[in-house]
Write a protein that holds these residues in place. Sequence first.
Motif, PDB file in Angstrom:
ATOM      1  N   GLN A  35       0.811  -1.216   0.000  1.00  0.00           N
ATOM      2  CA  GLN A  35       0.000   0.000   0.000  1.00  0.00           C
ATOM      3  C   GLN A  35       0.849   1.273   0.000  1.00  0.00           C
ATOM      4  O   GLN A  35       0.315   2.367   0.224  1.00  0.00           O
ATOM      5  CB  GLN A  35      -0.919   0.013   1.237  1.00  0.00           C
ATOM      6  CG  GLN A  35      -1.925  -1.119   1.284  1.00  0.00           C
ATOM      7  CD  GLN A  35      -3.026  -0.983   0.247  1.00  0.00           C
ATOM      8  OE1 GLN A  35      -3.121   0.005  -0.459  1.00  0.00           O
ATOM      9  NE2 GLN A  35      -3.876  -2.002   0.145  1.00  0.00           N
ATOM     10  N   GLN A  36       2.134   1.152  -0.300  1.00  0.00           N
ATOM     11  CA  GLN A  36       2.991   2.338  -0.202  1.00  0.00           C
ATOM     12  C   GLN A  36       2.601   3.426  -1.189  1.00  0.00           C
ATOM     13  O   GLN A  36       2.678   4.613  -0.867  1.00  0.00           O
ATOM     14  CB  GLN A  36       4.473   1.948  -0.350  1.00  0.00           C
ATOM     15  CG  GLN A  36       4.835   1.199  -1.619  1.00  0.00           C
ATOM     16  CD  GLN A  36       5.254   2.095  -2.761  1.00  0.00           C
ATOM     17  OE1 GLN A  36       5.563   3.271  -2.563  1.00  0.00           O
ATOM     18  NE2 GLN A  36       5.282   1.543  -3.966  1.00  0.00           N
ATOM     19  N   GLN A  37       2.156   3.051  -2.396  1.00  0.00           N
ATOM     20  CA  GLN A  37       1.731   4.074  -3.357  1.00  0.00           C
ATOM     21  C   GLN A  37       0.511   4.839  -2.842  1.00  0.00           C
ATOM     22  O   GLN A  37       0.420   6.059  -2.987  1.00  0.00           O
ATOM     23  CB  GLN A  37       1.416   3.444  -4.712  1.00  0.00           C
ATOM     24  CG  GLN A  37       2.636   3.121  -5.546  1.00  0.00           C
ATOM     25  CD  GLN A  37       2.273   2.734  -6.975  1.00  0.00           C
ATOM     26  OE1 GLN A  37       1.188   2.237  -7.241  1.00  0.00           O
ATOM     27  NE2 GLN A  37       3.178   2.970  -7.896  1.00  0.00           N
ATOM     28  N   ARG A  38      -0.431   4.126  -2.267  1.00  0.00           N
ATOM     29  CA  ARG A  38      -1.616   4.764  -1.690  1.00  0.00           C
ATOM     30  C   ARG A  38      -1.222   5.764  -0.602  1.00  0.00           C
ATOM     31  O   ARG A  38      -1.693   6.909  -0.577  1.00  0.00           O
ATOM     32  CB  ARG A  38      -2.536   3.698  -1.099  1.00  0.00           C
ATOM     33  CG  ARG A  38      -3.742   4.237  -0.364  1.00  0.00           C
ATOM     34  CD  ARG A  38      -4.287   3.231   0.639  1.00  0.00           C
ATOM     35  NE  ARG A  38      -3.355   2.981   1.734  1.00  0.00           N
ATOM     36  CZ  ARG A  38      -3.559   2.073   2.693  1.00  0.00           C
ATOM     37  NH1 ARG A  38      -4.638   1.305   2.642  1.00  0.00           N
ATOM     38  NH2 ARG A  38      -2.684   1.904   3.657  1.00  0.00           N
ATOM     39  N   ASP A  39      -0.327   5.331   0.294  1.00  0.00           N
ATOM     40  CA  ASP A  39       0.059   6.181   1.409  1.00  0.00           C
ATOM     41  C   ASP A  39       0.817   7.415   0.935  1.00  0.00           C
ATOM     42  O   ASP A  39       0.585   8.532   1.420  1.00  0.00           O
ATOM     43  CB  ASP A  39       0.905   5.386   2.402  1.00  0.00           C
ATOM     44  CG  ASP A  39       0.143   4.208   3.001  1.00  0.00           C
ATOM     45  OD1 ASP A  39      -1.105   4.164   2.859  1.00  0.00           O
ATOM     46  OD2 ASP A  39       0.777   3.327   3.598  1.00  0.00           O
ATOM     47  N   LEU A  43      -0.285  11.447   1.345  1.00  0.00           N
ATOM     48  CA  LEU A  43       0.625  12.451   1.889  1.00  0.00           C
ATOM     49  C   LEU A  43       0.791  13.618   0.917  1.00  0.00           C
ATOM     50  O   LEU A  43       0.751  14.789   1.311  1.00  0.00           O
ATOM     51  CB  LEU A  43       1.990  11.815   2.181  1.00  0.00           C
ATOM     52  CG  LEU A  43       2.037  10.842   3.363  1.00  0.00           C
ATOM     53  CD1 LEU A  43       3.254   9.926   3.234  1.00  0.00           C
ATOM     54  CD2 LEU A  43       2.076  11.607   4.682  1.00  0.00           C
ATOM     55  N   ASP A  44       0.952  13.283  -0.361  1.00  0.00           N
ATOM     56  CA  ASP A  44       1.133  14.306  -1.382  1.00  0.00           C
ATOM     57  C   ASP A  44      -0.117  15.178  -1.507  1.00  0.00           C
ATOM     58  O   ASP A  44      -0.023  16.413  -1.542  1.00  0.00           O
ATOM     59  CB  ASP A  44       1.458  13.647  -2.720  1.00  0.00           C
ATOM     60  CG  ASP A  44       1.613  14.658  -3.848  1.00  0.00           C
ATOM     61  OD1 ASP A  44       2.474  15.551  -3.732  1.00  0.00           O
ATOM     62  OD2 ASP A  44       0.877  14.556  -4.844  1.00  0.00           O
ATOM     63  N   ILE A 246       0.554   8.183  -8.956  1.00  0.00           N
ATOM     64  CA  ILE A 246      -0.679   7.459  -8.645  1.00  0.00           C
ATOM     65  C   ILE A 246      -1.429   8.243  -7.577  1.00  0.00           C
ATOM     66  O   ILE A 246      -0.893   8.520  -6.507  1.00  0.00           O
ATOM     67  CB  ILE A 246      -0.398   6.031  -8.150  1.00  0.00           C
ATOM     68  CG1 ILE A 246       0.554   5.292  -9.101  1.00  0.00           C
ATOM     69  CG2 ILE A 246      -1.701   5.255  -7.987  1.00  0.00           C
ATOM     70  CD1 ILE A 246       0.015   5.086 -10.485  1.00  0.00           C
ATOM     71  N   THR A 247      -2.646   8.620  -7.836  1.00  0.00           N
ATOM     72  CA  THR A 247      -3.418   9.400  -6.884  1.00  0.00           C
ATOM     73  C   THR A 247      -3.930   8.512  -5.751  1.00  0.00           C
ATOM     74  O   THR A 247      -3.921   7.277  -5.840  1.00  0.00           O
ATOM     75  CB  THR A 247      -4.619  10.074  -7.560  1.00  0.00           C
ATOM     76  OG1 THR A 247      -5.590   9.074  -7.908  1.00  0.00           O
ATOM     77  CG2 THR A 247      -4.191  10.833  -8.824  1.00  0.00           C
ATOM     78  N   PHE A 248      -4.445   9.144  -4.690  1.00  0.00           N
ATOM     79  CA  PHE A 248      -5.041   8.396  -3.586  1.00  0.00           C
ATOM     80  C   PHE A 248      -6.265   7.624  -4.058  1.00  0.00           C
ATOM     81  O   PHE A 248      -6.628   6.596  -3.494  1.00  0.00           O
ATOM     82  CB  PHE A 248      -5.411   9.361  -2.457  1.00  0.00           C
ATOM     83  CG  PHE A 248      -5.884   8.692  -1.202  1.00  0.00           C
ATOM     84  CD1 PHE A 248      -5.107   7.741  -0.555  1.00  0.00           C
ATOM     85  CD2 PHE A 248      -7.114   9.022  -0.643  1.00  0.00           C
ATOM     86  CE1 PHE A 248      -5.535   7.122   0.611  1.00  0.00           C
ATOM     87  CE2 PHE A 248      -7.566   8.413   0.524  1.00  0.00           C
ATOM     88  CZ  PHE A 248      -6.769   7.460   1.152  1.00  0.00           C
ATOM     89  N   VAL A 251      -5.638   6.487  -9.456  1.00  0.00           N
ATOM     90  CA  VAL A 251      -5.568   6.827 -10.880  1.00  0.00           C
ATOM     91  C   VAL A 251      -4.127   7.168 -11.263  1.00  0.00           C
ATOM     92  O   VAL A 251      -3.513   8.053 -10.653  1.00  0.00           O
ATOM     93  CB  VAL A 251      -6.465   8.040 -11.200  1.00  0.00           C
ATOM     94  CG1 VAL A 251      -6.380   8.384 -12.687  1.00  0.00           C
ATOM     95  CG2 VAL A 251      -7.907   7.771 -10.780  1.00  0.00           C
ATOM     96  N   PRO A 252      -3.547   6.495 -12.280  1.00  0.00           N
ATOM     97  CA  PRO A 252      -2.224   6.883 -12.760  1.00  0.00           C
ATOM     98  C   PRO A 252      -2.321   8.180 -13.568  1.00  0.00           C
ATOM     99  O   PRO A 252      -3.178   8.297 -14.454  1.00  0.00           O
ATOM    100  CB  PRO A 252      -1.784   5.704 -13.628  1.00  0.00           C
ATOM    101  CG  PRO A 252      -3.069   5.075 -14.076  1.00  0.00           C
ATOM    102  CD  PRO A 252      -4.074   5.312 -12.985  1.00  0.00           C
ATOM    103  N   GLU A 253      -1.467   9.131 -13.268  1.00  0.00           N
ATOM    104  CA  GLU A 253      -1.498  10.422 -13.944  1.00  0.00           C
ATOM    105  C   GLU A 253      -0.103  10.829 -14.399  1.00  0.00           C
ATOM    106  O   GLU A 253       0.906  10.394 -13.820  1.00  0.00           O
ATOM    107  CB  GLU A 253      -2.030  11.519 -13.005  1.00  0.00           C
ATOM    108  CG  GLU A 253      -3.473  11.383 -12.609  1.00  0.00           C
ATOM    109  CD  GLU A 253      -3.954  12.533 -11.739  1.00  0.00           C
ATOM    110  OE1 GLU A 253      -5.176  12.795 -11.736  1.00  0.00           O
ATOM    111  OE2 GLU A 253      -3.113  13.169 -11.058  1.00  0.00           O
ATOM    112  N   VAL A 254      -0.063  11.687 -15.423  1.00  0.00           N
ATOM    113  CA  VAL A 254       1.183  12.346 -15.822  1.00  0.00           C
ATOM    114  C   VAL A 254       0.931  13.847 -15.831  1.00  0.00           C
ATOM    115  O   VAL A 254      -0.200  14.318 -16.016  1.00  0.00           O
ATOM    116  CB  VAL A 254       1.670  11.889 -17.220  1.00  0.00           C
ATOM    117  CG1 VAL A 254       1.998  10.401 -17.219  1.00  0.00           C
ATOM    118  CG2 VAL A 254       0.639  12.215 -18.293  1.00  0.00           C
TER     119      VAL A 254
END
Length: 346
Positions: A35-39, A43-44, A246-248, A251-254
């Motif tokens: 879950q590190q991407q979610r966390d 934070l971001d 990757i948003t909370f 969603v992958p974004e650029v």
Amino acid sequence: MIFRQLYDATSSTYTYLLADEHSREALLIDPVFEQQQRDLALLDELGLTLKLVVDTHAHADHITAAWLLKQKTGCTIASAAVINAEHVDLPLQHGQHFGVQGIDLQARATPGHTDGCMSYVLADQSMVFTGDTLLIRGCGRSDFQQGNASTLYRSITEQLFSLPDSCAVYPAHDYHGRTRSSIGEEKQYNARVGGGANETDFVGYMQAMQLPHPKKIDEAVPANLRSGCPEDGQLPPQANWADLRITFAGVPEVEPEWLIHNQPSVTLLDVRQPEEVIDGECPSALQPLHIPLDQLRQRIADVPADKPIIALCRSGRRSAMAVSILQEQGLERVASLRGGLLRLNQ
């Protein structure tokens, strides 16, 4: 204080985010590797800086994200000194105060589930993070990993039940969707240790339990003794076709800047309605393909699959749905343009 309770469905683990509203410094309790991407996304999005990651014990059911988050953010790792885990910067002793600017926690040794179990009490004793020592209407098992039912009983009754009845209890796990309790509730209603149960009652209950071996124990415990560092010491592979965020929401974004610098190596897919499209609003070099979102599933064959796909709309909301549709169709190199045309034309 900013507070969030996060959940990993696979291991039924709660991760807790605590942050100070003024300093914007944050800490995470019991983060999960997967879950590190979610966390990081949370934070971001909240504008927080991760300064500290702390585990309540060496978990047997999941691998901590502590080492991984340290590599990503430079944060400090803390856990009980008795665990003697690798990569720990702050080995905690019973009674020690620690935290980040504006957030003060006290570590209380609460062994019995494992030797290295600790509970973390907010300075004003309004909240306690109990790990597996005290669960909602239950407690951690005591039949493996240095577990001892008598020790666990004393940890709960002496270290946790001595807190104010109003103190909110936040455990590391719950398997029935319950999110919080209180010391007063658990003293009265806990099925194993509440209602005036003595040590004999508790030990008899715990010794009669017959639970299956934790499925991930052989993998999780050695990894957690390395603070979650993989055996090869390498970061897990990440998508290298784009500078993805990757948003909370998942969603992958650029960023627009990435898109501008990487055309024509991608296909830009505009999913707005035809009447929204205005000549000249996109840089001429971008040359988007127009397929309205409500037609995308039916016209998926019209989307070239030889290059990564960046979905575009006015604000980035419909393009996020377009990414989901594209992924449903098996396309992996897809992302939404962050902020859509609103951000691109700033």
